[in-house]
Design an enzyme around this catalytic site. Sequence first.
Site, PDB file in Angstrom:
ATOM      1  N   ASP A 136      12.868  33.524 -21.444  1.00 20.16           N
ATOM      2  CA  ASP A 136      11.568  32.858 -21.551  1.00 20.16           C
ATOM      3  C   ASP A 136      11.639  31.512 -22.270  1.00 20.16           C
ATOM      4  O   ASP A 136      10.657  30.762 -22.265  1.00 20.16           O
ATOM      5  CB  ASP A 136      10.551  33.770 -22.255  1.00 20.16           C
ATOM      6  N   ASP A 140      10.879  36.359 -12.576  1.00 15.78           N
ATOM      7  CA  ASP A 140      10.279  35.314 -13.410  1.00 15.78           C
ATOM      8  C   ASP A 140      11.318  34.278 -13.851  1.00 15.78           C
ATOM      9  O   ASP A 140      11.022  33.112 -14.079  1.00 15.78           O
ATOM     10  CB  ASP A 140       9.650  35.924 -14.675  1.00 15.78           C
TER      11      ASP A 140
HETATM   12  N1  GLY Z   1       7.007  36.534 -17.267  1.00 16.83           N
HETATM   13  C1  GLY Z   1       6.188  37.629 -17.553  1.00 16.83           C
HETATM   14  C2  GLY Z   1       5.072  37.825 -16.606  1.00 16.83           C
HETATM   15  O1  GLY Z   1       4.968  37.220 -15.574  1.00 16.83           O
HETATM   16  O2  GLY Z   1       4.257  38.663 -16.919  1.00 16.83           O
END
Ligand code: GLY
Length: 399
Positions: free
Chosen positions: A122, A184
């Site tokens: 992230d 993601d």
């Molecule tokens: N990256 C976490 C989500 O999309 O919830």
Amino acid sequence: MKNIFISAVALLSVLSVSSFTLKTINPDKDLRYCDKQIRRTLSDLRSKNGNIDYTMMPRDISKNMSSWHCSKAVKEEWCSGFWPGVLWYDYEATKDVKIKNEAEKFTASLSFLSKIPAYDHDLGFLIFTSYGNGYRLTRRADYKKIIIDTADTLATLFNPRVGTILSWPREVKPRNWPHNTIMDNMMNLEILFWAAKHGGKRQKYLYDIAVSHADKTMKYQFRPDYTSYHVAVYDTITGNFIKGVTHQGYSDDSMWARGQAWAIYGFTMVYRETKDPKYLEFVQHVVDVYLKKLPADGIPYWDFSAPDIPDAFRDASAAAIVASALLELSGYLPGAKGTLYEKEALKMLKTLSSPAYRCGKRNTAFLKHSVGNMPAGTDIDVSIIYADYYYMEALLRLH
Ligand code: GLY
């Protein structure tokens, strides 16, 4: 003659899209709405003595609340870059230096991330939405250094045997996912491509690992119909794909809406950065299966196999991400396909801008009706900061 005919057709399709735009949405008016909500938030964040705690980032607003739940900018919180990013977008739209000052102060609370070991993938979301937009709009040298340092940190999660980034080191043991890569994570290749173009001694390496990650994801993290697995699990010894599973979707074999949205945005961005036509071809399949299964108003159910469809919750965040991505992708596709994608994006934005999805006076976010993590029971049918971020980004693409 043929060329004149083609140009006439192209002109007609452009005219039909822009008249569609004018009839359906008004991006400048919608951006003014965003600006108004942002100023309401800033005023809410100010304590009685007039100060703001710049380490507390607006994150979500549940249905019965009227103001943001803020979370501390710590390494475990993946959403902290989006609020500074929203402020940078608002500065881009309004050119108001007061908004820029606020953007700078919130952004500064994330600098620590460039100086500590990677917690997870992230880092890309956190630093590229905040410092990335900040650098794009100010060209500050200190911002550039923070982005490059963070890209180097993110690169430490790359496993050369597998060929992808380990998205969630924390899930290796508890779930027995020796090397896990989540969809993601495609979004966070952008900071690697950016750093590869903007200096540092590891430029080629950063580019190569981003491409490797995209290629392996393309090969293993999609089913034959181009719907995606949220998580791909790989063997750390052989590098082989073990299985595709879900974390935030309904089931291992379902299409989780935001996962597919990250894939659409991510592969569009990889095409932009590499200009390799295989990504352009691939991403169209990923879009087409999404559009084929999408409700008529352009907003997906949180998962395309949610058992309570048509009563299942929608996910406005996925719609905002896809709308923004399609506006970019349509620009790479002259002709009917590009026109179709642009129209679909505009339809999504029209619905998001309608009273059904707009918060208005109810709270100070832009959008309601997003779903964060249904299986965990968190952030269900809420306003959430990443929906607002990609909504504003899409509007700016039309501005
Ligand atoms: N990256 C976490 C989500 O999309 O919830």
